[in-house]
Every structure is written in structure tokens, then in C-alpha cells.
Scaffold this active site. Structure first.
Site, short mmCIF file in Angstrom:
data_model
loop_
_atom_site.label_atom_id
_atom_site.label_comp_id
_atom_site.label_asym_id
_atom_site.label_seq_id
_atom_site.Cartn_x
_atom_site.Cartn_y
_atom_site.Cartn_z
N CYS A 90 0.95 5.11 3.64
CA CYS A 90 1.12 4.15 2.55
C CYS A 90 0.57 2.78 2.94
O CYS A 90 -0.17 2.15 2.18
CB CYS A 90 2.61 4.07 2.19
SG CYS A 90 2.95 3.03 0.76
N CYS A 91 0.94 2.32 4.15
CA CYS A 91 0.41 1.03 4.62
C CYS A 91 -1.11 1.08 4.75
O CYS A 91 -1.79 0.09 4.47
CB CYS A 91 1.03 0.66 5.98
SG CYS A 91 2.65 -0.10 5.89
N CYS A 104 10.57 -1.38 2.01
CA CYS A 104 10.52 -1.26 3.47
C CYS A 104 11.05 -2.50 4.17
O CYS A 104 10.79 -2.72 5.36
CB CYS A 104 9.09 -0.99 3.94
SG CYS A 104 8.38 0.50 3.22
N CYS A 135 2.38 -2.83 10.26
CA CYS A 135 1.77 -2.16 9.12
C CYS A 135 0.38 -1.65 9.43
O CYS A 135 -0.20 -0.89 8.68
CB CYS A 135 1.70 -3.10 7.93
SG CYS A 135 0.80 -4.62 8.30
FE1 SF4 Z 1 3.98 1.12 1.62
FE2 SF4 Z 1 6.19 0.14 2.80
FE3 SF4 Z 1 3.76 -0.17 3.92
FE4 SF4 Z 1 4.42 -1.50 1.70
S1 SF4 Z 1 5.35 -1.73 3.75
S2 SF4 Z 1 2.50 -0.51 2.07
S3 SF4 Z 1 5.66 0.06 0.60
S4 SF4 Z 1 4.90 1.77 3.62
#
Ligand code: SF4
Length: 241
Positions: free
Chosen positions: A129-130, A214, A237
Site C-alpha cells: 500500500c505504501c 495506520c 513507509c
Molecule cells: Fe497505505 Fe497505511 Fe502506507 Fe498510508 S501509511 S499508504 S494507508 S499502508
């Protein structure tokens, strides 16, 4: 190598030799005078310290906000205020469909999708996701720049304790880290002194703010970044790895 194909190794070494523990003003002033090409400032909108410092000492810089789609509404509001307050060119970056798809593919390749596919990617694979919502969009916009300013503070945790004033990212771009000697109290003092735009969450138990799903509240006295991806082993991240 950066877009203009220059090797910045010697430039970085020269800056670090001059300012191994430099102040923000010293680091940014040197960067303004010595680093060629376009310079970006990545703004998390947790606070607006970098925007203010860049406006003062690195006025040619351009601002970048990575809008993941999952930020707190308060953070998005701060981004809008920064855009209105400062004259610097502002890049409001959202992930493209192909970047989102790349995140899904990354998760599927690790067999973490399966029957849970209806859940958001951050629930299944935070790294993917990041990557989709931060790392790939940042790489896309940074391709236009020869250097970028980050808000990394050495005091923010063990993974950041050795951060130099100047570094090179994986693509050979210069990373400028003007806040290496700052900690949270110094940051708060500057925000108050300069009457900067505030992210109200910082007064509500969120000293380090990422995406809403998060980011958890942090107990008083705990590592300021311990609320990021709380409950998982993830600490970064990927933007600064
Ligand atoms: Fe995705 Fe969480 Fe990363 Fe944001 S911090 S991009 S919601 S995994």
C-alpha cells in the site's frame, strides 16, 4: 542517477564536511547556493516547519504533498492552507490507477490477497500500500528534480539517528535534511515562535502523523513514531529507505 545525469557524490561530501551537524539555515542556505536544478520539498503536513524554512532560505524550492487518499481530514486541511499561504509552486500528488494496480499486484505476488481481496490494501499488505500510494507517486514527481528536502530528524528514532545533512537517494538525487539536529520540543518551539499553520492532531496525542488507518495515538514520553503502523514491525513507509 538523477534526471540531469549529474553525479552529486562530491557535492554531497562537500556539504557534509562543512555542516556535519548544521542548522537548518546553514544547510538550506548552502543548498540554495550550490545545488543545481530544481529542488523539491516534501511536506507531510504533520507540521509546516519545512515550508516556512524553505520559504526563508530556499525560495526556489517547489512543494510536494503526497495525497495518499487516506490522510486525516485535518492533514488535508493543512495542505490547503500551505498552498494558499506560500508562493512556492505546489504539487498535489495522488496515486495513478496504474500505481494502485501495482500495489495490488505486489500483494497478490506474496499471496496475501486471496479471499480477503475486499479489504483495503492497507489491511492486507501495508508495504504494498505504501509503495502504491507513496513511494511510486514520489518517484514519479521526483524524476523532475535534482534534489529534495526532507523533514527527517535524528531524534525521531533509531532508524534515523545517523541521518547526514546531505545524502543521495537510490536514483542519485540529493536528499537535503535540514532538521537533523531538531527534536520535537525544538520543532514545537519554532512552530509557536513563527506562528505557523498547525495540524491540530499534534495537540491530540499524535506527534507523528501518517495516514489515518495506520496512525495511532502515542502515550506521553513514548517514541514519537511508535504510533505509526502500531502493532506491526513496519517503521518506515519506504520514502526514506
Ligand atoms: Fe497505505 Fe497505511 Fe502506507 Fe498510508 S501509511 S499508504 S494507508 S499502508
Amino acid at each position: 542517477m538523477s534526471t540531469n545525469q549529474q553525479d552529486f557524490t562530491q557535492l554531497v561530501a562537500a556539504g557534509n564536511e562543512l555542516y556535519p551537524d548544521g542548522s537548518a539555515a546553514e544547510i538550506l542556505t548552502w543548498a540554495a547556493a550550490n545545488i543545481p536544478g530544481r529542488i523539491a520539498v516534501t511536506l507531510s503536513m504533520e507540521n509546516t516547519v519545512l515550508a516556512e524554512l524553505a520559504a526563508q532560505f530556499l525560495p526556489q524550492a517547489e512543494f510536494i504533498f503526497l495525497d495518499t487518499g487516506y490522510h486525516f481530514p485535518e492533514t488535508v486541511e493543512v495542505a490547503k492552507k500551505v498552498q494558499a499561504r506560500y508562493p512556492q509552486r505546489f504539487h498535489w500528488i495522488t496515486p495513478t490507477a496504474s500505481e494502485i494496480a501495482a500495489g495490488e499486484e505486489q500483494a497478490e505476488a506474496k499471496n496475501q490477497a486471496g479471499s480477503l481481496i475486499q479489504l483495503p490494501l492497507y489491511s492486507r499488505d501495508q508495504s504494498a500500500c505504501c509503495n502504491a500510494r507513496k513511494v511510486l507517486p514520489l518517484q514519479r514527481i521526483l524524476a523532475e528534480f535534482s534534489a529534495w528536502v526532507t523533514g527527517i530528524r535524528r531524534a525521531d528514532g533509531p532508524t534515523r539517528a545517523e541521518t547526514p545533512a546531505f545524502g543521495l537517494d537510490h536514483a542519485g538525487r540529493i536528499k537535503i535534511n535540514p532538521l537533523i539536529t531538531w527534536d520535537l520540543p525544538a520543532t514545537d518551539h519554532y512552530i509557536e515562535q513563527q506562528q505557523l499553520i498547525l495540524n491540530p492532531l499534534t495537540k491530540l496525542g499524535y506527534p507523528s502523523i501518517g495516514c489515518e488507518p495506520c496512525t495511532a495515538k502515542v502515550a506521553a514520553g513514548a517514541d514519537p513514531r511508535s504510533g505509526r503502523w502500531a502493532g506491526s514491525s513496519k517503521t518506515e513507509c519506504g520514502l526514506h529507505l
